[in-house]
Each structure stands twice: as C-alpha cells, then as structure tokens.
Design an enzyme around this catalytic site. Structure first.
Site, mmCIF file in Angstrom:
data_model
loop_
_atom_site.group_PDB
_atom_site.id
_atom_site.type_symbol
_atom_site.label_atom_id
_atom_site.label_comp_id
_atom_site.label_asym_id
_atom_site.label_seq_id
_atom_site.Cartn_x
_atom_site.Cartn_y
_atom_site.Cartn_z
ATOM 1 N N LYS A 129 0.832 -1.193 0.000
ATOM 2 C CA LYS A 129 0.000 0.000 0.000
ATOM 3 C C LYS A 129 0.870 1.247 0.000
ATOM 4 C CE LYS A 129 -0.475 1.666 3.803
ATOM 5 N NZ LYS A 129 0.100 2.763 4.656
ATOM 6 N N ASP A 144 -5.725 -0.197 8.570
ATOM 7 C CA ASP A 144 -5.421 -0.305 7.132
ATOM 8 C C ASP A 144 -5.961 -1.581 6.502
ATOM 9 O OD1 ASP A 144 -4.129 2.122 6.960
ATOM 10 O OD2 ASP A 144 -2.107 1.285 7.080
#
Length: 275
Positions: A10, A137
C-alpha cells in the site's frame, strides 16, 4: 490443493491528520493506492492452524498468535464457525513496519486466501468489516484498489483510477524502522485540512503527508531518499504512511531506473507499477 494470494503493498498518495480522538486514535483523510508487488501467502488444507514464515524479511517476525496472519485466521474461524485448519506460509518480501501496509496487507491477503480455501463465500466488504478491529489499514488492503479513506482510515470511498493507472513506482526504504505510535504521538495537533475529493491525481498533487516531517526528524534518511528521488523529476515523490518507505511515481521505466541508480546501495528498493 494450494491457494495463493499477494499482499499488495500500500502507498498513501496523501495523508492528512485531522484530529486526535478521545480513544487515542486519530481521524485522518488519505488516498490509498496499491502496487503490483508484495508479500506472498499460500495455504493448504490442514487439521490445525499453522504459520511458516520465510523470505528476506521473515527472520524479523514471529510465527505465533501475535502475528496478524494467525489473528486473521482465528477471527475468521470464530466468525464463521470453521473447524478446518490451514497450513499457511508467508513469504515476507517487504520490509517490516515500513508504512506500506506490511502486516495489514498480509492480514488482508490471508482473509482472501482463507475465504477461498474454506469456501466461506464472504464478500470483500464482509471480510473488511470482520477484520477492521485488527488494524485500520486492513479494510483498504482487503480491496487493494484506489480509495479515499477517512475516520481512522476504515471508512472507504472507491476512486476512479484512470489518471494514475500504469504509472511506474519506485519504493525505497533505508532499512531503518520508525514507530507509528511515536510518529502520531509527536503530531502537533494542527488540523491538516481536507484531502480533495475530486480527481485522484489532482488530490495527490495538492495533498501532502502530514507525518513526513515528523518521521524525517526521527529518521533523517527519509529526507535523503526524497531528495535523491526528487532530482529525477518524478511525477510525485512522498513518504508513505508513517514511514520510513518513500515512493516516487514515473511515467516510464527509464526515468525510474535513472532515479534508482542514485540510491544508496544499502537501502532496499523495488521497481513496480500501480495496480
């Protein structure tokens, strides 16, 4: 039969810290994007749950129930009443605690993996809702697609990625870890303002990472990396998450390799592309 999933790394194209919450967490606004590379997880049927870790960054992790991979498996077992086990293997290719998803991406890939292995037929949204308590996340990493994240990062709105598709990405980490908790604790308390909700590329360019100067004060190598990346005139260069990984986006592979040639050989780097 063996199943496999990639824990896509990410990057935060922008990350604005808005406020400190009463529960100790922070409300943020962020632009999530993902690259094509990451850790690799595989799983086979087994009578019990087990985790084996290898790969270049495997020695830094414990293969016990403190690992988010096993926490994810146990959460799914409990939620769906699964009695079947799984032999899971994590090929840890990305640096640990480096601002690019790490354990959250591994947890998300584990969820997608076990969803197939155990035939749970859960939607990605169901998996995100179940696992959100394990890490802010994780929901974004479940979907692994460009999105606007708000609240603690778990409230997601998916974005048109046509303006960022097929961009070359250089990820660089000085192999120095920084504490996410320490970075957020050092935040000044000044509202970073809204992230633009229009075009994702315009929002990325006009945004910033509010944690970048804090992390760079703790780990000066971050500033060195960003300085070297910026000399190659990338479309965008920024720190991801709470660091210490930085990224640069390029229009072509040649420009990326020119930038990569200037890096300290002791740093970790990988050339990849946005998904």
């Amino acid at each position: 039969m063996e199943y496999s999933e990639t824990a896509f790394a990410k990057i935060n194209l922008a990350l604005h810290v808005r406020r400190r919450r009463a529960d100790g967490y922070h409300d943020i606004e962020t632009l999530f994007a993902f690259v094509q590379d990451g850790d690799i997880l595989t799983a086979n049927f087994a009578d019990a749950l087990s985790l084996e870790i290898d790969g270049p960054f495997g020695p830094g992790l414990k293969a016990d129930e403190s690992n988010l991979v096993l926490k994810t498996a146990l959460s799914l077992q409990a939620h769906f009443g699964v009695t079947q086990g799984a032999a899971i293997r994590l090929d840890k290719r990305l640096p640990i605690a480096s601002g690019i998803g790490g354990g959250s991406a591994d947890a998300a890939a584990t969820a997608r993996l076990l969803n197939q292995l155990w035939g749970l037929d859960a939607t990605e949204q169901e998996l995100a809702d179940i696992l959100a308590p394990l890490g802010a996340d994780i929901p974004a990493c479940i979907f692994s697609r460009p999105s606007f994240g708000s609240g603690t990062g778990t409230a997601l709105a998916f974005l048109d990625d046509s303006n960022i598709a097929a961009r070359h990405v250089l990820l660089v980490n000085p192999l120095q870890s920084v504490s996410t908790a320490a970075i957020f604790n050092a935040w000044s308390g000044v509202d970073g303002g809204e992230v633009d909700r229009g075009d994702i590329w315009d929002a990325a360019i006009t945004g910033q990472n509010d944690l970048e100067p804090i992390a760079a004060a703790i780990c000066p190598a971050i500033s060195d990396i960003l300085d070297r990346l910026s000399r190659a005139a990338p479309a965008l260069a920024r720190m991801s998450g709470s660091g210490a990984t930085c990224f640069a986006l390029f229009e072509d592979a040649a420009a990326l390799e020119t930038a990569r040639a200037t890096l300290d050989p002791h740093w970790w780097s990988i050339a990849t592309m946005l998904r």
